[in-house]
Design a protein around this motif. Structure first.
Motif, PDB file in Angstrom:
ATOM      1  N   ARG A 119     -54.342 -29.964 -45.925  1.00 58.12           N
ATOM      2  CA  ARG A 119     -53.544 -28.885 -46.688  1.00 58.12           C
ATOM      3  C   ARG A 119     -52.471 -29.397 -47.688  1.00 58.12           C
ATOM      4  O   ARG A 119     -52.295 -30.691 -47.560  1.00 58.12           O
ATOM      5  N   PHE A 120     -51.832 -28.636 -48.418  1.00 57.66           N
ATOM      6  CA  PHE A 120     -50.996 -29.246 -49.315  1.00 57.66           C
ATOM      7  C   PHE A 120     -49.488 -28.568 -48.939  1.00 57.66           C
ATOM      8  O   PHE A 120     -49.503 -27.409 -48.482  1.00 57.66           O
ATOM      9  N   LEU A 121     -48.613 -29.214 -49.562  1.00 55.94           N
ATOM     10  CA  LEU A 121     -47.222 -28.804 -49.214  1.00 55.94           C
ATOM     11  C   LEU A 121     -46.614 -28.774 -50.682  1.00 55.94           C
ATOM     12  O   LEU A 121     -46.563 -29.629 -51.558  1.00 55.94           O
ATOM     13  N   THR A 122     -45.540 -27.853 -50.814  1.00 59.26           N
ATOM     14  CA  THR A 122     -44.609 -27.704 -51.954  1.00 59.26           C
ATOM     15  C   THR A 122     -43.259 -27.460 -51.408  1.00 59.26           C
ATOM     16  O   THR A 122     -43.032 -26.809 -50.161  1.00 59.26           O
ATOM     17  N   ILE A 123     -42.213 -28.359 -52.055  1.00 54.73           N
ATOM     18  CA  ILE A 123     -40.809 -28.327 -51.696  1.00 54.73           C
ATOM     19  C   ILE A 123     -40.164 -28.006 -52.585  1.00 54.73           C
ATOM     20  O   ILE A 123     -40.033 -28.420 -53.840  1.00 54.73           O
TER      21      ILE A 123
END
Length: 371
Positions: free
Chosen positions: A209-213
Motif C-alpha cells: 500500500r502507499f502512504l501520503t502525509i
C-alpha cells in the motif's frame, strides 16, 4: 546616538533600538496550532543560535504565548492569534522588525521585506508564491485574487532581494527565487528532518500500500493521492493535521465517487504514524511545485520508496522515482509496490538531512555576519 543608546532621527521615522542579538523573523510562531516543515525550521534556527551561545529575539506577527519551557524575548505586530492571511503576515511582520537594529536578521519567513538598510539580512526561503511554480494560488480565481496584492508588493522587493543574503531550501527553490526576484541565491541548505525518529519505523517487510502525509488543506493537492488509488487499484492512506474541514469533506466525497481505496486519518499521534509507516511500502507525494517535501525524507528514513513529482524540490533527491502525470505515478507505484527495493540504501541516504547537519550548515553561513 542618544544617552540611552537609541538612535534618534530628526525625521518622522520611528526610533530604532540597537541590540546585540540576532533577530529571528518567524512570522507564524505565535499563530500556529501545530508546526509544519517551516515550524521545524524555526526551532532548528533557534537551536543553532543557542548551541553557539548567541543571544536572539524572536519577531512574529502574533504574540507568542510560550515557547516550550523557555522565557523568550520577542516582538510582535498584534497581541492575539490570527491564523489566516499567512502570506500577508510574512509582509506585515516588518512593522515589528524595523524597530530594532540587531547583529543581523535571520529571516525564516522567506520574504525579502526591506531590512537591509538597518542591518545584514539573511533569508532562508523556498520557492516564492509569486513564482511560476504550480500551487493552490494558481488553481482558482479566488486564490489568484487573494494573492494579487501580495504579488504587487513583493515584485517591488527585488532590490531588497539583491541586497539580502538568500539561502534556498532546494535547487528547485533556488531557480524559482532567482527568476522571481532577478537576483542570485548564495547557498542551498536542505531543511532539517528528524531522521532518527522515522528510522524507528524501518522494516524490510512491508504491506503493499502507499502512504501520503500532508496537512489537510487544498495547497497540498491530496486529491492526487485519491486519483492514484483509483487508477492503480492500490490501497492508500492519507495522514495529516486537519487544517480545512471543507477540504476534508471534499476528499471523502471524492474517494467515494472514484471508488478509491483510501483511508484518511487526521491528527494522529507520532507513534501511530510510525506504526503505519512500518507496514507501508511506498510513499506518494502529491504536491506539485512543493519547494522540498520533508515527508519524502521522513519516508525514506523509514524505508518507504518515495514517488514524487518531477516539478518539485524532492525530485532532485530521488529523480529515479519521479513522475509528470497521475497516470505515470500510478504505473510507477504498481511497478515498485512489490519489488525488492534497497530500502536500507534509501534510509541511509536520508542521514544527510538530519537536523544537526542543517544546524552545522546554517551556522557556517551565519558566522560570516558575526565578525
Amino acid at each position: 546616538m542618544g544617552p540611552t543608546g537609541i538612535n534618534i532621527s530628526t525625521t518622522k521615522e520611528e526610533i530604532v533600538k540597537e541590540i546585540k542579538k540576532v533577530a529571528i523573523i518567524a512570522h507564524g510562531l505565535g499563530s500556529s496550532r501545530g508546526y509544519s516543515g517551516e515550524g521545524k525550521v524555526y526551532f532548528e534556527g533557534i537551536k543553532t543560535l543557542e548551541e553557539h551561545n548567541l543571544g536572539y529575539i524572536i519577531i512574529s506577527f502574533s504574540k507568542i504565548s510560550s515557547l516550550d519551557y523557555r522565557k523568550i524575548e520577542s516582538k510582535y505586530v498584534i497581541p492575539f492569534k490570527l491564523r489566516k492571511f499567512d502570506k500577508y503576515q510574512r509582509l506585515l511582520v516588518w512593522l515589528a522588525a524595523r524597530k530594532i537594529k540587531p547583529l543581523f536578521y535571520l529571516n525564516l519567513s522567506g520574504v525579502p521585506i526591506p531590512l537591509s538598510k538597518i542591518s545584514h539580512h539573511v533569508i532562508y526561503a523556498g520557492a516564492p508564491a509569486i513564482s511560476t511554480a504550480p500551487s493552490k494560488y494558481s488553481s482558482s480565481l479566488f486564490w489568484k485574487l487573494y494573492l494579487l496584492p501580495f504579488k504587487i508588493i513583493t515584485k517591488k522587493l527585488s532590490d531588497e532581494a539583491k541586497k539580502a543574503y538568500i539561502i534556498a531550501n532546494s535547487y528547485y527553490s533556488l531557480k524559482k527565487i532567482e527568476e522571481a526576484y532577478n537576483t542570485k541565491v548564495k547557498k542551498v541548505i536542505y531543511p532539517p528532518v528528524d531522521v532518527d525518529f522515522y528510522k524507528r519505523a524501518f522494516s524490510e517487510n512491508k504491506s503493499s500500500r502507499f502512504l501520503t502525509i500532508g496537512r489537510i488543506e487544498r495547497g497540498k493537492m491530496l486529491e492526487n493521492s485519491i486519483k492514484v488509488s483509483a487508477k492503480s487499484g492500490i490501497r492508500g492512506i492519507i495522514i495529516g493535521s486537519l487544517g480545512d474541514k471543507k477540504y476534508l469533506h471534499y476528499l471523502q466525497k471524492l474517494t467515494k465517487r472514484l471508488n478509491a481505496k483510501i483511508d484518511i486519518y487526521t491528527d494522529l499521534p507520532p507513534e501511530k504514524v510510525l506504526e503505519i509507516m512500518r507496514n507501508t511500502s511506498v510513499y506518494f507525494h502529491p504536491t506539485i511545485g512543493e519547494h522540498f517535501g520533508i515527508p519524502v525524507i521522513e519516508a525514506m528514513a523509514a524505508g518507504l520508496v518515495p514517488v514524487v513529482p518531477k516539478e518539485s524540490g524532492s525530485a532532485e533527491i530521488i529523480p529515479e522515482y519521479s513522475y509528470n502525470t497521475i497516470d505515470e505515478a500510478s504505473e510507477l507505484i504498481k511497478k515498485i509496490i512489490n519489488d525488492e527495493i534497497k530500502r536500507k540504501e534509501l534510509s541511509e541516504k536520508a542521514e544527510d538531512f538530519k537536523s544537526e547537519k542543517f544546524r552545522e550548515r546554517l551556522y557556517a553561513e551565519l558566522e560570516k555576519f558575526l565578525y
